[in-house]
Design a protein around this motif. Structure first.
Motif, short mmCIF file in Angstrom:
data_model
loop_
_atom_site.label_atom_id
_atom_site.label_comp_id
_atom_site.label_asym_id
_atom_site.label_seq_id
_atom_site.Cartn_x
_atom_site.Cartn_y
_atom_site.Cartn_z
N CYS A 1 0.85 -1.19 0.00
CA CYS A 1 0.00 0.00 0.00
C CYS A 1 0.88 1.24 0.00
CB CYS A 1 -0.92 0.01 1.21
SG CYS A 1 -2.24 1.26 1.08
N CYS A 2 0.56 2.16 -0.89
CA CYS A 2 1.31 3.41 -1.01
C CYS A 2 1.04 4.32 0.19
CB CYS A 2 0.92 4.13 -2.29
SG CYS A 2 1.26 3.23 -3.80
N ALA A 3 1.95 5.25 0.41
CA ALA A 3 1.82 6.20 1.51
C ALA A 3 0.57 7.05 1.41
CB ALA A 3 3.06 7.09 1.57
N GLU A 4 0.25 7.49 0.18
CA GLU A 4 -0.90 8.36 0.00
C GLU A 4 -2.20 7.64 0.36
OE1 GLU A 4 2.13 9.34 -3.31
OE2 GLU A 4 1.47 7.57 -2.18
N ARG A 5 -2.34 6.40 -0.08
CA ARG A 5 -3.55 5.64 0.25
C ARG A 5 -3.60 5.29 1.72
NH1 ARG A 5 -3.57 0.77 -2.98
NH2 ARG A 5 -1.45 1.32 -3.59
N THR A 6 -2.44 4.98 2.31
CA THR A 6 -2.42 4.72 3.75
C THR A 6 -2.94 5.94 4.51
OG1 THR A 6 -0.54 3.21 3.52
CG2 THR A 6 -0.94 4.11 5.70
N ALA A 7 -2.53 7.13 4.11
CA ALA A 7 -3.01 8.36 4.77
C ALA A 7 -4.50 8.55 4.56
CB ALA A 7 -2.24 9.57 4.24
N VAL A 8 -4.98 8.35 3.34
CA VAL A 8 -6.41 8.52 3.06
C VAL A 8 -7.23 7.50 3.85
CG1 VAL A 8 -8.23 8.33 1.30
CG2 VAL A 8 -6.12 9.56 0.78
N PHE A 9 -6.82 6.24 3.84
CA PHE A 9 -7.60 5.21 4.53
C PHE A 9 -7.60 5.43 6.04
CE2 PHE A 9 -6.40 2.14 0.84
CZ PHE A 9 -7.27 2.80 0.00
N THR A 10 -6.48 5.89 6.58
CA THR A 10 -6.42 6.21 8.01
C THR A 10 -7.35 7.38 8.33
OG1 THR A 10 -4.16 5.40 8.16
CG2 THR A 10 -4.89 6.91 9.90
N ALA A 11 -7.34 8.39 7.47
CA ALA A 11 -8.22 9.55 7.69
C ALA A 11 -9.69 9.14 7.65
CB ALA A 11 -7.93 10.62 6.64
N VAL A 12 -10.06 8.35 6.66
CA VAL A 12 -11.45 7.91 6.55
C VAL A 12 -11.84 7.09 7.78
CG1 VAL A 12 -13.05 6.46 5.23
CG2 VAL A 12 -11.51 8.05 4.03
N ALA A 13 -10.94 6.24 8.27
CA ALA A 13 -11.22 5.46 9.48
C ALA A 13 -11.43 6.36 10.69
CB ALA A 13 -10.08 4.47 9.74
N GLN A 14 -10.88 7.58 10.64
CA GLN A 14 -11.06 8.55 11.72
C GLN A 14 -12.25 9.46 11.49
OE1 GLN A 14 -7.29 10.60 12.09
NE2 GLN A 14 -6.21 8.74 12.65
N GLY A 15 -13.00 9.22 10.40
CA GLY A 15 -14.19 10.01 10.11
C GLY A 15 -13.93 11.24 9.25
N LEU A 16 -12.76 11.37 8.67
CA LEU A 16 -12.42 12.52 7.83
C LEU A 16 -12.55 12.12 6.36
CD1 LEU A 16 -9.18 13.50 9.78
CD2 LEU A 16 -11.45 14.55 9.99
N THR A 17 -13.35 12.87 5.61
CA THR A 17 -13.57 12.51 4.21
C THR A 17 -13.46 13.70 3.25
OG1 THR A 17 -15.96 12.74 4.51
CG2 THR A 17 -15.03 10.51 4.77
N SER A 18 -12.92 14.80 3.71
CA SER A 18 -12.73 15.97 2.86
C SER A 18 -11.31 16.47 3.06
CB SER A 18 -13.73 17.07 3.25
OG SER A 18 -13.46 18.24 2.53
N PHE A 19 -10.58 16.66 1.95
CA PHE A 19 -9.17 17.00 2.06
C PHE A 19 -8.82 18.22 1.23
CE2 PHE A 19 -9.68 12.33 2.34
CZ PHE A 19 -9.50 12.24 3.71
N ARG A 20 -7.85 19.00 1.73
CA ARG A 20 -7.41 20.24 1.06
C ARG A 20 -6.07 20.11 0.37
NH1 ARG A 20 -6.98 24.26 5.63
NH2 ARG A 20 -5.95 25.42 4.00
N ALA A 21 -5.15 19.34 0.99
CA ALA A 21 -3.79 19.28 0.46
C ALA A 21 -3.11 18.00 0.92
CB ALA A 21 -2.99 20.49 0.95
N ILE A 22 -2.06 17.64 0.18
CA ILE A 22 -1.23 16.50 0.57
C ILE A 22 0.21 16.82 0.21
CG2 ILE A 22 -1.59 15.25 -1.61
CD1 ILE A 22 -1.54 12.63 0.10
N ALA A 23 1.12 16.46 1.11
CA ALA A 23 2.55 16.56 0.84
C ALA A 23 3.09 15.14 0.77
CB ALA A 23 3.25 17.34 1.95
N VAL A 24 3.90 14.87 -0.25
CA VAL A 24 4.44 13.54 -0.48
C VAL A 24 5.96 13.62 -0.51
CG1 VAL A 24 4.48 11.55 -2.03
CG2 VAL A 24 2.39 12.92 -1.83
N ALA A 25 6.61 12.91 0.42
CA ALA A 25 8.07 12.91 0.53
C ALA A 25 8.63 11.62 -0.07
CB ALA A 25 8.49 13.01 1.99
N THR A 26 9.57 11.79 -1.00
CA THR A 26 10.27 10.65 -1.59
C THR A 26 11.76 10.91 -1.54
OG1 THR A 26 10.12 11.61 -3.82
CG2 THR A 26 8.36 10.09 -3.17
N GLY A 27 12.55 9.91 -1.86
CA GLY A 27 14.00 10.08 -1.92
C GLY A 27 14.44 10.31 -3.35
N GLY A 28 15.69 10.63 -3.50
CA GLY A 28 16.26 10.78 -4.83
C GLY A 28 16.29 12.20 -5.34
#
Length: 131
Positions: A55-82
């Motif tokens: 599971c990708c980081a972005e989906r992990t964050a979304v699924f965790t948020a939804v499990a906490q009752g959050l279903t509306s999002f404004r922004a996302i920051a994605v950190a990778t290497g390289g």
């Protein structure tokens, strides 16, 4: 981009990246998702020997948020290497589209200083929608 506290969101994404479980690809990713309520929810990529069960980081964050009752999002920051900032994969883009409109702000960055900013509509101009 809007009045998002990008330094704080980037910091949260970097912290999540440090928790990534990526023994197969060695490509650690962290994501910090800003909910409409102002709450920040993080996620990291979690790999599996079968690859398809990863599971990708972005989906992990979304699924965790939804499990906490959050279903509306404004922004996302994605950190990778390289040297180049990695963008969310196609599946993650579609999952983000399920819970936000095309105006969702996406910041992709690396620990080497690369940075790219998009809206979700730029990354996924023809999102699939049933309603």
């Amino acid at each position: 981009m809007s009045s998002v506290d990008w330094p704080a969101l980037k910091s949260a994404a970097l912290a999540a990246q440090g928790r990534a479980y990526a023994p197969y690809s060695d490509y650690q990713v962290g994501a910090a998702l800003l909910a409409g309520s102002g709450e920040v929810v993080t996620g990291c990529n979690v790999e599996n020997a079968t690859y398809g069960a990863a599971c990708c980081a972005e989906r992990t964050a979304v699924f965790t948020a939804v499990a906490q009752g959050l279903t509306s999002f404004r922004a996302i920051a994605v950190a990778t290497g390289g040297p180049e900032a990695g963008t969310p994969c196609g599946i993650c883009r579609q999952v983000l589209a399920e819970f936000s409109d095309g105006a969702l702000e996406v910041l992709c960055f690396t620990d080497e200083g690369a940075e790219a900013r998009y809206t979700l509509a730029q990354l996924l101009p023809h999102a699939f929608r049933l309603k």
